[in-house]
Design a protein around this motif. Structure first.
Motif, PDB file in Angstrom:
ATOM      1  N   MET A 106       0.850  -1.199   0.000  1.00  0.00           N
ATOM      2  CA  MET A 106       0.000   0.000   0.000  1.00  0.00           C
ATOM      3  C   MET A 106       0.881   1.243   0.000  1.00  0.00           C
ATOM      4  O   MET A 106       0.602   2.218  -0.691  1.00  0.00           O
ATOM      5  N   ASN A 127      -4.227 -11.105  -3.870  1.00  0.00           N
ATOM      6  CA  ASN A 127      -4.524 -12.004  -4.973  1.00  0.00           C
ATOM      7  C   ASN A 127      -3.506 -13.147  -5.098  1.00  0.00           C
ATOM      8  O   ASN A 127      -3.861 -14.290  -5.346  1.00  0.00           O
ATOM      9  N   PRO A 131      -2.647 -16.390  -0.887  1.00  0.00           N
ATOM     10  CA  PRO A 131      -2.742 -17.844  -1.112  1.00  0.00           C
ATOM     11  C   PRO A 131      -1.373 -18.536  -1.070  1.00  0.00           C
ATOM     12  O   PRO A 131      -1.272 -19.674  -0.612  1.00  0.00           O
ATOM     13  N   ARG A 163      -7.962 -18.830   4.247  1.00  0.00           N
ATOM     14  CA  ARG A 163      -8.912 -17.793   4.666  1.00  0.00           C
ATOM     15  C   ARG A 163     -10.218 -18.056   3.939  1.00  0.00           C
ATOM     16  O   ARG A 163     -10.221 -18.456   2.782  1.00  0.00           O
ATOM     17  N   SER A 199     -14.779 -16.918   4.023  1.00  0.00           N
ATOM     18  CA  SER A 199     -15.751 -15.889   4.388  1.00  0.00           C
ATOM     19  C   SER A 199     -17.154 -16.357   4.014  1.00  0.00           C
ATOM     20  O   SER A 199     -17.303 -17.218   3.139  1.00  0.00           O
ATOM     21  N   LYS A 224     -18.994 -14.200   2.689  1.00  0.00           N
ATOM     22  CA  LYS A 224     -19.113 -13.432   1.426  1.00  0.00           C
ATOM     23  C   LYS A 224     -17.734 -13.377   0.791  1.00  0.00           C
ATOM     24  O   LYS A 224     -16.932 -12.493   1.130  1.00  0.00           O
ATOM     25  N   THR A 225     -17.456 -14.287  -0.092  1.00  0.00           N
ATOM     26  CA  THR A 225     -16.102 -14.365  -0.647  1.00  0.00           C
ATOM     27  C   THR A 225     -15.908 -13.453  -1.853  1.00  0.00           C
ATOM     28  O   THR A 225     -16.832 -13.185  -2.611  1.00  0.00           O
ATOM     29  N   ASN A 241     -12.952 -14.250  -3.839  1.00  0.00           N
ATOM     30  CA  ASN A 241     -12.497 -15.307  -4.740  1.00  0.00           C
ATOM     31  C   ASN A 241     -13.292 -16.574  -4.425  1.00  0.00           C
ATOM     32  O   ASN A 241     -13.241 -17.071  -3.308  1.00  0.00           O
ATOM     33  N   ASN A 246     -12.154 -19.461  -2.327  1.00  0.00           N
ATOM     34  CA  ASN A 246     -12.082 -19.365  -0.863  1.00  0.00           C
ATOM     35  C   ASN A 246     -13.409 -19.719  -0.177  1.00  0.00           C
ATOM     36  O   ASN A 246     -13.555 -19.543   1.024  1.00  0.00           O
ATOM     37  N   ILE A 262     -11.880 -12.886  11.462  1.00  0.00           N
ATOM     38  CA  ILE A 262     -11.043 -11.763  11.031  1.00  0.00           C
ATOM     39  C   ILE A 262     -11.914 -10.509  10.981  1.00  0.00           C
ATOM     40  O   ILE A 262     -12.800 -10.399  10.129  1.00  0.00           O
ATOM     41  N   CYS A 308      -8.943  -2.135   5.475  1.00  0.00           N
ATOM     42  CA  CYS A 308      -9.628  -3.129   4.640  1.00  0.00           C
ATOM     43  C   CYS A 308     -10.696  -2.483   3.754  1.00  0.00           C
ATOM     44  O   CYS A 308     -11.046  -3.011   2.701  1.00  0.00           O
ATOM     45  N   CYS A 336     -10.686  -1.790  -0.111  1.00  0.00           N
ATOM     46  CA  CYS A 336     -10.998  -2.851  -1.077  1.00  0.00           C
ATOM     47  C   CYS A 336     -12.230  -3.681  -0.708  1.00  0.00           C
ATOM     48  O   CYS A 336     -12.706  -4.464  -1.524  1.00  0.00           O
ATOM     49  N   LEU A 370     -10.833  -4.898  -9.484  1.00  0.00           N
ATOM     50  CA  LEU A 370     -11.508  -6.000  -8.785  1.00  0.00           C
ATOM     51  C   LEU A 370     -12.536  -6.671  -9.699  1.00  0.00           C
ATOM     52  O   LEU A 370     -12.638  -7.898  -9.748  1.00  0.00           O
ATOM     53  N   ALA A 418     -17.446  -9.619  -1.739  1.00  0.00           N
ATOM     54  CA  ALA A 418     -16.778  -9.089  -0.536  1.00  0.00           C
ATOM     55  C   ALA A 418     -16.653  -7.567  -0.556  1.00  0.00           C
ATOM     56  O   ALA A 418     -15.581  -7.016  -0.322  1.00  0.00           O
ATOM     57  N   ARG A 423     -15.072  -9.825   8.656  1.00  0.00           N
ATOM     58  CA  ARG A 423     -14.794  -9.925   7.213  1.00  0.00           C
ATOM     59  C   ARG A 423     -14.729 -11.383   6.760  1.00  0.00           C
ATOM     60  O   ARG A 423     -15.049 -11.707   5.617  1.00  0.00           O
TER      61      ARG A 423
HETATM   62  C1  HEC Z   1      -5.665  -3.793  -1.794  1.00  0.00           C
HETATM   63  C2  HEC Z   1      -6.962  -4.356  -1.690  1.00  0.00           C
HETATM   64  C3  HEC Z   1      -7.307  -5.143  -0.444  1.00  0.00           C
HETATM   65  C4  HEC Z   1      -7.197  -4.732   0.857  1.00  0.00           C
HETATM   66  C5  HEC Z   1      -6.681  -3.410   1.375  1.00  0.00           C
HETATM   67  C6  HEC Z   1      -7.695  -5.834   1.660  1.00  0.00           C
HETATM   68  N1  HEC Z   1      -8.092  -6.878   0.863  1.00  0.00           N
HETATM   69 FE1  HEC Z   1      -8.889  -8.622   1.492  1.00  0.00          FE
HETATM   70  N2  HEC Z   1      -8.928  -9.305  -0.400  1.00  0.00           N
HETATM   71  C7  HEC Z   1      -8.514  -8.589  -1.504  1.00  0.00           C
HETATM   72  C8  HEC Z   1      -8.475  -9.461  -2.637  1.00  0.00           C
HETATM   73  C9  HEC Z   1      -8.039  -9.082  -4.041  1.00  0.00           C
HETATM   74  C10 HEC Z   1      -8.906 -10.733  -2.198  1.00  0.00           C
HETATM   75  C11 HEC Z   1      -9.035 -12.021  -2.982  1.00  0.00           C
HETATM   76  C12 HEC Z   1      -7.818 -12.891  -2.673  1.00  0.00           C
HETATM   77  C13 HEC Z   1      -7.781 -14.191  -3.408  1.00  0.00           C
HETATM   78  O1  HEC Z   1      -7.868 -14.171  -4.647  1.00  0.00           O
HETATM   79  O2  HEC Z   1      -7.640 -15.243  -2.726  1.00  0.00           O
HETATM   80  C14 HEC Z   1      -9.169 -10.586  -0.782  1.00  0.00           C
HETATM   81  C15 HEC Z   1      -9.589 -11.633   0.015  1.00  0.00           C
HETATM   82  C16 HEC Z   1      -9.766 -11.550   1.368  1.00  0.00           C
HETATM   83  C17 HEC Z   1     -10.201 -12.656   2.205  1.00  0.00           C
HETATM   84  C18 HEC Z   1     -10.411 -14.113   1.770  1.00  0.00           C
HETATM   85  C19 HEC Z   1     -11.830 -14.459   1.531  1.00  0.00           C
HETATM   86  C20 HEC Z   1     -12.391 -13.917   0.229  1.00  0.00           C
HETATM   87  O3  HEC Z   1     -13.188 -12.980   0.321  1.00  0.00           O
HETATM   88  O4  HEC Z   1     -12.035 -14.403  -0.867  1.00  0.00           O
HETATM   89  C21 HEC Z   1     -10.278 -12.163   3.469  1.00  0.00           C
HETATM   90  C22 HEC Z   1     -10.708 -12.929   4.712  1.00  0.00           C
HETATM   91  C23 HEC Z   1      -9.874 -10.771   3.413  1.00  0.00           C
HETATM   92  N3  HEC Z   1      -9.584 -10.428   2.111  1.00  0.00           N
HETATM   93  C24 HEC Z   1      -9.807  -9.953   4.508  1.00  0.00           C
HETATM   94  C25 HEC Z   1      -9.238  -8.676   4.478  1.00  0.00           C
HETATM   95  C26 HEC Z   1      -9.006  -7.883   5.670  1.00  0.00           C
HETATM   96  C27 HEC Z   1      -9.391  -8.295   7.068  1.00  0.00           C
HETATM   97  C28 HEC Z   1      -8.393  -6.741   5.263  1.00  0.00           C
HETATM   98  C29 HEC Z   1      -7.870  -5.606   6.122  1.00  0.00           C
HETATM   99  C30 HEC Z   1      -6.879  -5.965   7.108  1.00  0.00           C
HETATM  100  C31 HEC Z   1      -8.268  -6.811   3.805  1.00  0.00           C
HETATM  101  N4  HEC Z   1      -8.789  -8.006   3.379  1.00  0.00           N
HETATM  102  C32 HEC Z   1      -7.739  -5.813   3.025  1.00  0.00           C
HETATM  103  C33 HEC Z   1      -8.160  -7.249  -1.525  1.00  0.00           C
HETATM  104  C34 HEC Z   1      -7.876  -6.486  -0.423  1.00  0.00           C
END
Ligand code: HEC
Length: 189
Positions: free
Chosen positions: A51, A64, A68, A84, A86, A88-89, A91, A94, A140, A146, A149, A162, A171, A180
């Motif tokens: 970031m 992304n 994983p 990880r 959720s 509400k996924t 990806n 997940n 989480i 968070c 995104c 996205l 999500a 989350r």
């Molecule tokens: C820069 C953008 C970004 C930020 C900031 C971010 N995320 Fe995500 N998050 C993503 C993306 C993209 C994915 C999909 C990851 C994958 O393909 O497995 C994801 C996936 C996840 C997942 C896995 C379940 C799912 O929805 O597929 C969790 C849990 C999660 N994020 C929690 C958090 C939390 C808690 C925070 C803050 C601490 C956070 N994220 C901040 C972009 C972000």
């Protein structure tokens, strides 16, 4: 007389078996907690660095690709499944299984009843298809960072990215303090 000695011996054996089982469970919980803590800290570090270096659009690749990859490294090292998930996924790979869904639904109820989101955890020995495993989950919470995104108002540039990566994204629209998702651990027994 003989009977009572046998009964005492039996009771002692049973007590020690229970004590052992309790010790074993405590150990598995402690190991799961430590593993997830390391996973979470590594992820947070990578996310913050990305970031800082190039904003949220740059950090998407951490979630992304890096998340994983860290999860699969830990899984290989431990011989467990660590991931990880959720309700509400973002990806769809997940997505939770039935046990994980049930646990996260109970986290929502416990949070509504006043438990702090960062303390929610649950473990259970689960048997499926004749295989026993120790399963553990930890909620989480959604933090401020968070929302960039996963929040309700996402920068259009990030939103476009996205959209292209995750056509099935559920999500978004989270508020600070919401659950989350959860870390999930499965240890074969
Ligand atoms: C820069 C953008 C970004 C930020 C900031 C971010 N995320 Fe995500 N998050 C993503 C993306 C993209 C994915 C999909 C990851 C994958 O393909 O497995 C994801 C996936 C996840 C997942 C896995 C379940 C799912 O929805 O597929 C969790 C849990 C999660 N994020 C929690 C958090 C939390 C808690 C925070 C803050 C601490 C956070 N994220 C901040 C972009 C972000």
């Amino acid at each position: 007389m003989k009977h009572s000695i046998i009964a005492i011996a039996l009771a002692a054996t049973m007590a020690s078996t229970f004590a052992h089982a309790a010790d074993d469970t405590e150990k598995r919980i402690a190991e799961s907690r430590a593993t997830i803590k390391a996973f979470g800290m590594k992820l947070k570090g990578e996310l913050q660095a990305a970031m800082k270096a190039g904003g949220p659009a740059n950090a998407i690749k951490v979630c992304n690709e890096v998340a994983p990859a860290i999860a699969s490294d830990i899984s290989m090292e431990k011989g467990w499944r660590v991931a990880r998930t959720s309700l509400k996924t973002r990806n769809s790979s997940n997505k939770p299984d039935a046990w994980e869904t049930k646990v996260m639904e109970s986290f929502e109820r416990r949070k509504a009843a006043g438990e702090p989101a960062n303390k929610l955890e649950f473990s259970e020995i689960v048997e499926a298809d004749g295989n026993k495993s120790f399963r553990y989950m930890k909620a989480i919470p959604t933090g401020e960072v968070c929302l960039k995104c996963h929040g309700a108002k996402i920068d259009p540039k990030i939103e476009a990215k996205l959209d292209s990566l995750y056509p099935d994204d559920q999500a978004r629209g989270f508020k600070k303090g919401d659950i989350r998702g959860a870390f999930t651990v499965s240890q074969p027994m």
